[in-house]
Design an enzyme around this catalytic site. Structure first.
Site, PDB file in Angstrom:
ATOM      1  N   ASP B 517       0.865  -1.183   0.000  1.00  0.00           N
ATOM      2  CA  ASP B 517       0.000   0.000   0.000  1.00  0.00           C
ATOM      3  C   ASP B 517       0.904   1.237   0.000  1.00  0.00           C
ATOM      4  O   ASP B 517       2.116   1.125   0.166  1.00  0.00           O
ATOM      5  CB  ASP B 517      -0.867  -0.045   1.263  1.00  0.00           C
ATOM      6  CG  ASP B 517      -2.065   0.887   1.194  1.00  0.00           C
ATOM      7  OD1 ASP B 517      -2.263   1.540   0.155  1.00  0.00           O
ATOM      8  OD2 ASP B 517      -2.803   0.965   2.193  1.00  0.00           O
ATOM      9  N   GLU B 520       2.635   5.126  -3.887  1.00  0.00           N
ATOM     10  CA  GLU B 520       2.595   6.139  -4.959  1.00  0.00           C
ATOM     11  C   GLU B 520       3.900   6.917  -5.069  1.00  0.00           C
ATOM     12  O   GLU B 520       4.218   7.299  -6.193  1.00  0.00           O
ATOM     13  CB  GLU B 520       1.415   7.081  -4.704  1.00  0.00           C
ATOM     14  CG  GLU B 520       0.065   6.414  -4.800  1.00  0.00           C
ATOM     15  CD  GLU B 520      -0.273   5.523  -3.607  1.00  0.00           C
ATOM     16  OE1 GLU B 520       0.265   5.784  -2.513  1.00  0.00           O
ATOM     17  OE2 GLU B 520      -1.031   4.567  -3.778  1.00  0.00           O
ATOM     18  N   ASP B 593      -8.790   3.810  -1.930  1.00  0.00           N
ATOM     19  CA  ASP B 593      -9.704   4.168  -0.842  1.00  0.00           C
ATOM     20  C   ASP B 593     -10.991   4.772  -1.373  1.00  0.00           C
ATOM     21  O   ASP B 593     -11.194   5.984  -1.346  1.00  0.00           O
ATOM     22  CB  ASP B 593      -9.019   5.142   0.118  1.00  0.00           C
ATOM     23  CG  ASP B 593      -7.795   4.516   0.768  1.00  0.00           C
ATOM     24  OD1 ASP B 593      -7.620   3.288   0.639  1.00  0.00           O
ATOM     25  OD2 ASP B 593      -7.015   5.244   1.391  1.00  0.00           O
TER      26      ASP B 593
END
Lengths: 612, 923
Positions: B517, B520, B593
């Protein structure tokens, strides 16, 4: 004995018959109760599915192909999604499992009958498992028996206590009536005296009258302003009063009364005056009503950081990181310190201070005594305890109980025992004496007389307010639902604690539940009600979670010889659940069921054992 | 006191204001095009401002066509001091109609422009067609000659000299154009240069300053798609499947589609805004040409405008006007031009062509195709045990239980919070004893804590990304102060991969898989919640140049770690939030999300379909929505649709209420159980489709137009989708729906899988719905394999028998495939698999082997049931060859589910082995 033997014989013969059926007709997965139903297959060659949707033949029975949507043709295979497989589990309790478990390579039945494909060999563990289960059952029965005794005692005690409380309540109400009359008389007398005094004063100060009047005019002007302010506060005040119910909390009340008195006669019916008094009462009420205060006084500490997300430009790098991160975590950024990982949802330091202040307020409110008989009996029971069947040896938490002083309990000690009416008679006598003795029409007024009247008035009205408080607290208490047999009455006025990691959780039935960490107390919920026919206690509307709901706690109740919090958890954020054992849940009917169950499993023992 | 009462009132007001505003997308915290200088510059450039001309055009001995792009001398201006060096142009042609164009600047400078490594497959180079020669051609009134080379059968590439453009056309000088580059003269390449006196290269955004030591270096150009009705692709955006124009007449002021991997808090359901991953690959589709594609391999921030028709009205463009065309503008902050053109012409051709460049999807383990149960966070071992046992108690199958960040010791990945998880091995082994796996989270931010072994090693060895000054970059994430592993370096990736060894990752077992997770990367205190663009990576590469690929390299390293752990023979499972072209080779992605709203359920379909079109077939959205509490109906509907999407995982934020399927009453438990079970019955079909994706690149979940490229009514439909070529799924995206509108594409008949009823294609139907399920149709002419038995997880289904559902077309025929292997290893690469084709015609079903490597895989599985939809006669039995057995034919249910009424032709217990050749003839 003879009867048991016969039963045993019958039972064995059923088993023999049954095992024949199982082997010859592949009745695998069929429960004893269903054997009758399947017999039709062998007599007529086909029967209807239980849901009536179809018929199936003998060859379709347990042929590993699903014909009945309800699974009745495949009790012994995995072919039907809604099928059920029955394992006899001789030596232990029979078990019905989903057909999805049949021949799935996992041993589900202790007799291993669910795995017959040869893919896996399951050991028969029924005897061992059965033994453990029987022991557990035996222990449970013992707990029930013990709990039941305590329960009976509690129920008896509750009846007595309730009757006592009711009696006290009705007596207090009578006393209240009398005292009200006296207070009224004293008040009138006091006012007469004051009127006289006023007259005197006016007389004396005649020469200064001009000046006085100017001053009074000025005073009136000020009152006018205050009225405006008081009106703005009105909604808040009303709300508060609703919650408190009674205004008559002693120390401030006296201030209020004296303020009233000081204002003098000519203002007594003045609207300005009334407004002023209201505003005083508000302040007073606010001071006494912490929940209200708590919520709002917290806020200033939130403001700076909650304001921040709207303008993250001005933050330092670290503040910014915390701030952005807090959007996901819902924690205020301060809490994500170096050890953010381990720090769980706790309040920040500012809040600690706030709440600890409150906690302190609560204690110093002075309502910490309650009549002795109210809460002694349970402790006795506690000290007598023999056996603890709950807690399951969990070592990271411990459970404890203590009394709490109800908010509404009033210090009645100065009235001695309330059961003794002599104090009232004494007051009555004194008052009569006063009323007779003091001649208000006499000028100049005797200052000691007027002092005495005032003192007596203050005394009497103080007592009246205490009685009224007690009445209201008793009314409130008696208004609670203590269960059909009042079996939960003994839990009133007690708190039960459990320590879980760094938190201490307190469950106070009929009051509230809290989570304490160091000096910080978080309310998990206020008493709401019983639910699921007295199997669950609900505490709702606790402190609000940041970015989340108001906290709440659901307490599942289970029979135990002691009242104890056995477990606490937070399955969803801010929604807590706990397990509380109490004798109140040790019901006779359930005990009977358990005993019957034990009897029946004991009967199976020999058979099960033989198979090993 | 009065004052304080006022204060309280204000506070109350302020608080209620806060609660309504804190939960929303923070638009102002992200740069828009106007705040992004390169985007603003590119958007304001006028058509035909490109003044480059190719010269020195030759074919090299590598088989490439190369040229120098020179600046056209401008007679009005003395350009001697402002002279741009020549750009290097090369054009290569690959098998199956792929054109690659590279434009680069002279690399003899201190700073090298970044070329993205490890994305293009090594094998791709071997598919290059060596150009031998070019033709010269004068186009129209051109003053200069153009150069034409062969591309593939029927297609050629034209390098036009003046004006400079590159286009692909059908063969012949009048051939229709397919794709073109710089036809509007918007190409611009800012070459690296020396800073002029007084020039300020810094860029400021909010409190952040980007030092930009190398100055402007952006690239922009226009690309046109001919014969196009719509364009698709370029994820990740929460928006429609067919991309809406972002600029042009009649288009409201809009941002371009942004490709910049960002951790966006509470993203909106309809926005061109960039999300967690980026794939600069666009497809076009239209009735006249079919499909084509364009892919720009570039990892810097990119912005793409889809230009509405008429945008260039004033520029007097001389493009063929008889062809429908969609123009697009591509802008990137840095990098080079490395562009791939795919000619199609069918939708599946384009995805295959793209897959030949960046790879096909990894073959997942069977367990990964089942249902996954996640929550932030399953708190402790007891919680895990409880959730696991509730699935069994309610007879709901699932395969994987997930642990989010709270399982770690203070967000130090590869560690456990030992008070909550004292015995992680035991916990995993317990799950594994019922065939279940566990997934734990491992993120790229490393807690700066000297006591943490990963940090100690990484800082000692210099494995962290550096800030502009050369120090380890120190950002803020879950653990607080954190640094980020520099995954661009293959050596560091290899070091990272070793951390997944069972001996290194204490508390891990072979049944543990990984979730990446925040890659980015998410940096809470960085500009736009990510890393500063002037941070430095291995090889002196600035973060701006590779930002979009950072998460990809991290995903790659993690996946390699699991591969190493399993001795190279356990297929990795790694879920990643960030992605880039090539991600499909390393694992799964999800849409991040999302929020528990109907709108977000609806937009998850085009998001997942777009990912499939651009190579990443194994994707899904959090079932129920991550933020917020879904109402029960939404949750149920979400399960019902998500069961048909490739990656199927329920997940929720820690502030939400628990939402495991059994928490909403008996009826809803039943509905969610049914939805999950539908998925499990279809796993043989899904697994076969995953294999197809693994071999060809064609996705599991497909837009309708991929299967029906001729049917214009499907082009912008993104409410329904195809699972493989056989199932059409229509979700229900509104509350209390009594019916839904379903378009069934033209051509085949469709069979409602609830009732077995037949519907003619090419029409829109209003279909009644209940809470029990969503409309799903099987296309006539297909055969779908199922396993109609329910188990705890995929592991226990291994030996269960199959059901085949044959939907017969108008000529009485149908066909389908079944792929089986061991579900976990790479033995299939050595031929350890079964691949069967089932064909039905003239009342006879035949099973033949499709495996090319011989059959080393054995299966005892049989076929227990064959269902026939649309078969005209009413046979009573069927003969099986070669065994010469006879099976009964009767009427039976289409799905064995109580409450579902259907009565369809069923061959009962043919019990043929799935691994054998056989025929079954209806009698």
């Amino acid at each position: 004995m003879k009867k048991i033997n016969t039963l045993f014989l019958v039972f064995c013969s059923i088993l023999i018959l049954r095992s024949e059926l199982v082997h010859s007709h592949n009745l695998i997965g069929v429960s004893l109760q269903d054997e009758e139903y399947y017999k039709g297959l062998y007599s007529t060659g086909k029967i209807k599915c239980k849901d009536g949707s179809k018929t199936f033949t003998k060859s379709q029975f347990n042929d590993d192909f699903c014909d009945c949507p309800d699974g009745t043709d495949e009790p012994g295979t995995s072919a039907c999604p809604s099928g059920k497989f029955y394992c006899r589990n001789a030596g232990h309790s029979p078990l019905t499992i989903f057909s999805s478990r049949v021949n799935d390579g996992i041993c589900d039945c202790c007799d291993g009958s669910d795995e017959y494909s040869g893919k896996i060999k399951c050991k028969n563990t029924c005897w061992e498992a059965g033994k453990v289960a029987r022991q557990r059952l035996t222990k449970k029965i013992a707990t029930f028996q013990e709990g039941l005794t305590i329960r009976k005692h509690d129920v008896e005690q509750a009846k007595i206590s309730v009757a006592k409380d009711e009696a006290e309540l009705s007596r207090l109400k009578e006393e209240e009536n009398i005292l009200k009359g006296l207070v009224q008389q004293l008040k009138e007398r006091k006012e007469q005296i004051e009127k006289a005094e006023e007259k005197e004063r006016i007389q004396r100060e005649k020469e200064e009258k001009q000046k006085k009047e100017a001053e009074e005019a000025k005073l009136k002007e000020q009152k006018g302003e205050e009225k405006v302010n008081a009106e703005e506060q009105e909604p808040v005040g009303t709300n508060t009063n609703d919650e408190t119910g009674i205004h008559d909390h002693s120390p401030l009340d006296q201030d209020l009364d004296s303020a009233r008195a000081d204002l003098g006669d000519e203002l007594a019916h003045n609207d300005d005056n009334a407004a002023f008094v209201d505003s005083l009462e508000e302040e007073h009420a606010e001071k006494n009503e912490e929940p209200f205060e708590v919520e709002h006084e917290h806020e200033p500490s939130h403001v700076p950081q909650e304001d921040a997300p709207e303008d993250t430009k001005s933050l330092s790098r670290e503040e910014l990181g915390r701030e952005i991160g807090s959007r996901w975590t819902g924690k205020r950024s301060e809490q994500q310190d170096e050890d953010a990982g381990t720090a769980r949802d706790h309040e920040d330091d500012d809040e600690y201070d706030e709440t600890s202040d409150n906690a302190h307020d609560e204690e110093s409110d002075g309502y910490d005594t309650e009549t002795e008989e109210d809460h002694s009996k349970y402790e006795d029971d506690d000290t007598e305890d023999h056996m603890n069947n709950v807690g399951d040896g969990a070592d990271d938490h411990s459970s404890d109980s203590h009394k709490y002083a109800s908010d509404d309990e009033v210090d009645m000690s100065d009235m001695e025992s309330t059961s003794n009416p002599s104090w009232l008679e004494k007051i009555q006598q004194t008052v009569r004496k006063f009323l007779d003795a003091v001649n208000v029409f006499q000028t100049p007024v005797d200052t000691s007389d007027s002092e005495n009247v005032r003192k007596e008035y203050d005394d009497a009205s103080g007592k009246l307010s205490k009685i009224q408080s007690r009445i209201s607290s008793l009314t409130k208490k008696l208004g609670y639902d203590f269960g059909p047999e009042k079996e939960f009455f003994s839990l009133y006025g007690h708190c039960y604690e459990i320590k879980e990691n760094k938190y201490v959780y307190k469950v106070c039935p009929f009051k509230e539940a809290t989570q304490v960490e160091g000096h910080s107390t978080t309310t998990l919920g206020k008493w709401e009600k019983f639910d699921e026919s007295y199997k669950v206690m609900l505490f709702t509307n606790g402190d609000k979670c940041w970015n989340g709901p108001y906290r709440s706690l659901t307490v599942r109740l289970r029979c135990g010889s002691k009242v104890e919090v056995a477990d606490i958890d937070e399955p969803s954020r801010c929604e807590y659940s706990a397990l509380l054992t109490t004798p109140a849940l040790c019901q006779e009917g359930r005990l009977k069921e358990l005993q019957e169950k034990l009897e029946s499993v004991n009967k199976q023992q020999p058979q099960g054992h033989d198979e090993l | 006191m009065k004052k304080s009462i006022h204060y309280l009132i204000y506070l109350t007001l302020f608080l209620s204001y806060l609660t309504t505003t804190t939960h929303s997308w923070k638009k102002e915290e992200f740069r828009n095009c106007n705040q992004t200088p390169f985007c603003k510059r590119a958007r304001s450039r006028h058509p035909h401002s490109c003044n480059l001309i190719p010269s020195d055009v030759t074919i090299t001995n590598n088989g490439d066509l190369v040229a120098k792009l020179k600046t056209k001398p401008n007679p009005d201006q003395d350009s001697s001091d402002d002279h741009n060096p020549d750009l290097e142009f090369s054009l290569s042609v690959y098998k199956d109609g792929i054109l690659r164009v590279k434009i680069h600047e002279n690399q003899e400078k201190d700073k090298k422009r970044f070329e993205v490594p490890d994305v293009v497959l090594d094998e791709f180079e071997s598919q290059k067609l060596w150009l031998q020669r070019f033709k010269k051609e004068v186009i129209g009134d051109d003053l200069l000659e153009s150069f034409v080379v062969y591309l593939s059968d029927g297609y050629e590439v034209v390098l036009r000299s003046d004006p400079f453009e590159v286009f692909v056309r059908e063969q012949g000088s009048g051939g229709a154009r397919i794709l073109s580059f710089n036809s509007h003269g918007l190409f611009d390449f800012e070459q690296l240069r020396v800073k002029k006196e007084g020039e300020d290269w810094e860029e400021r955004f909010r409190s952040h300053t980007d030092s930009r030591p190398y100055g402007p270096q952006s690239i922009s150009f226009d690309v046109s798609f001919y014969g196009a009705d719509f364009v698709y692709g370029i994820p990740e955006h929460a928006t429609s499947l067919a991309l809406k124009p972002t600029s042009g007449p009649g288009v409201e002021e809009s941002e371009p589609y942004r490709l910049f991997n960002l951790d966006v808090f509470e993203y909106l359901a309809e926005s061109p805004f960039g999300l967690y991953g980026s794939i600069p690959f666009m497809l076009s589709h239209g009735k006249s040409h079919g499909t084509s594609g364009f892919f720009w391999l570039n990892a810097a921030e990119m912005q793409i405008d889809v230009l509405g028709s008429g945008w260039d009205a004033e520029s007097k463009i001389a493009l063929p006007s008889d062809q429908k065309r969609i123009d697009t503008l591509w802008m990137s902050e840095a990098g080079i031009v490395d562009a791939f053109f795919f000619v199609g012409p069918k939708p599946k051709d384009v995805v295959k062509q793209y897959a030949s460049v960046t790879g096909t999807s990894a073959m997942p383990q069977l367990f990964a195709t089942g249902y996954h149960q996640c929550r932030w966070n399953y708190k402790d071992e007891e919680d895990v045990k409880n959730v696991d046992s509730k699935f069994d108690e309610h007879d709901i199958p699932y395969d994987v239980l997930w642990l989010d960040i709270e399982h770690t010791d203070g967000k130090r990945y590869f560690t456990w919070d030992r008070t909550l998880f004292p015995n992680p091995e035991q916990m995993q082994n317990d799950l594994a004893s019922r065939g279940r796996r566990m997934v734990t989270i491992v993120d790229p931010h490393i807690k700066r804590d000297e006591g943490y072994h990963i940090h100690k090693e990484a800082s000692k060895n210099g494995y962290y990304v550096k800030d502009a000054s050369g120090k380890d970059y120190d950002g803020w994430c879950w653990p607080g102060s954190s640094s980020y592993i520099d995954m661009v370096n293959p050596d560091i990736r290899s070091w990272w991969a070793d951390k997944f060894a069972l001996s290194e990752y204490v508390g891990s077992t072979p049944s543990l898989y990984i979730w990446n997770d925040m890659n980015e990367p998410s940096v809470f205190n960085g500009p736009e919640v990510t890393m500063p663009r002037d941070a430095l990576h291995y090889g002196n590469v600035e973060h701006r140049e590779l930002h979009n690929a950072y998460g990809y390299y991290f995903h790659m390293a993690t996946s390699d770690g699991l591969l190493k752990r399993g001795g190279g023979n356990d297929r990795p499972f790694v879920l990643s939030r960030a992605f880039f072209p090539g991600t499909q080779r390393y694992g799964t992605v999800w849409t991040g999300d999302n929020t528990a709203e109907w709108e977000q359920l609806r937009v998850s379909i085009p998001m997942i379909l777009t990912l499939g079109l651009t190579g990443i077939t194994f994707s899904g959205a959090d079932v129920g929505g991550f933020f917020g509490n879904p109402d029960t109906e939404l949750l149920v509907r979400w399960y019902q649709v998500a069961a048909y999407l490739p990656f199927f995982r329920g997940h929720a934020h820690h502030d939400t209420k628990r939402r495991e399927p059994w928490l909403f009453g008996e009826r809803n438990t039943q509905l969610m159980r049914d939805a999950i079970r539908v998925r499990y019955t279809l796993l043989p079909y899904f697994y076969t489709l995953f294999r197809e994706a693994n071999v060809t690149g064609v996705p599991v979940a497909r837009p309708l137009w991929m299967e029906f490229p001729e049917d214009e009514a499907t082009y912008s439909n993104d409410e329904a989708f195809m699972v493989g070529n056989g199932l059409l799924v229509q979700g229900v995206y509104t509350q209390r729906a009594k019916d839904v509108t379903v378009y069934l594409p033209n051509g085949p008949t469709w069979f409602d899988l609830r009732s077995g009823a037949a519907f003619k294609g090419g029409k829109t139907y209003k279909i009644e719905v209940t809470d029990a399920d969503i409309p799903v149709f099987q296309r006539a002419g297909t055969i779908i394999p199922r396993k109609d038995r329910f188990r705890r997880s995929t592991v226990q289904m291994e030996n269960d028998p199959y059901t085949l559902v044959i939907a017969v077309d108008s000529s009485g025929a149908a066909e389908g495939e079944l792929y089986i292997d061991d579900g976990k290893s790479y033995d299939f690469k050595q031929g350890a698999y079964l691949h069967r084709r089932f064909t039905f015609s003239d009342g006879k079903l035949t099973s033949v082997n499709l495996a090319t490597l011989g059959t080393k895989f054995l299966s005892d599985c049989t076929i227990e049931r064959i269902i026939l939809l649309g078969h005209s006669s009413k046979p009573k039995s069927a003969r099986i060859e070669p065994s010469n057995n006879v099976a009964e034919v009767e009427l039976g249910p289409l799905q064995i589910r109580s409450g579902v009424q259907s009565s369809v032709l069923t061959i009962r217990k043919p019990n043929v082995r799935v691994s054998d050749d056989w025929t079954i003839k209806l009698l």
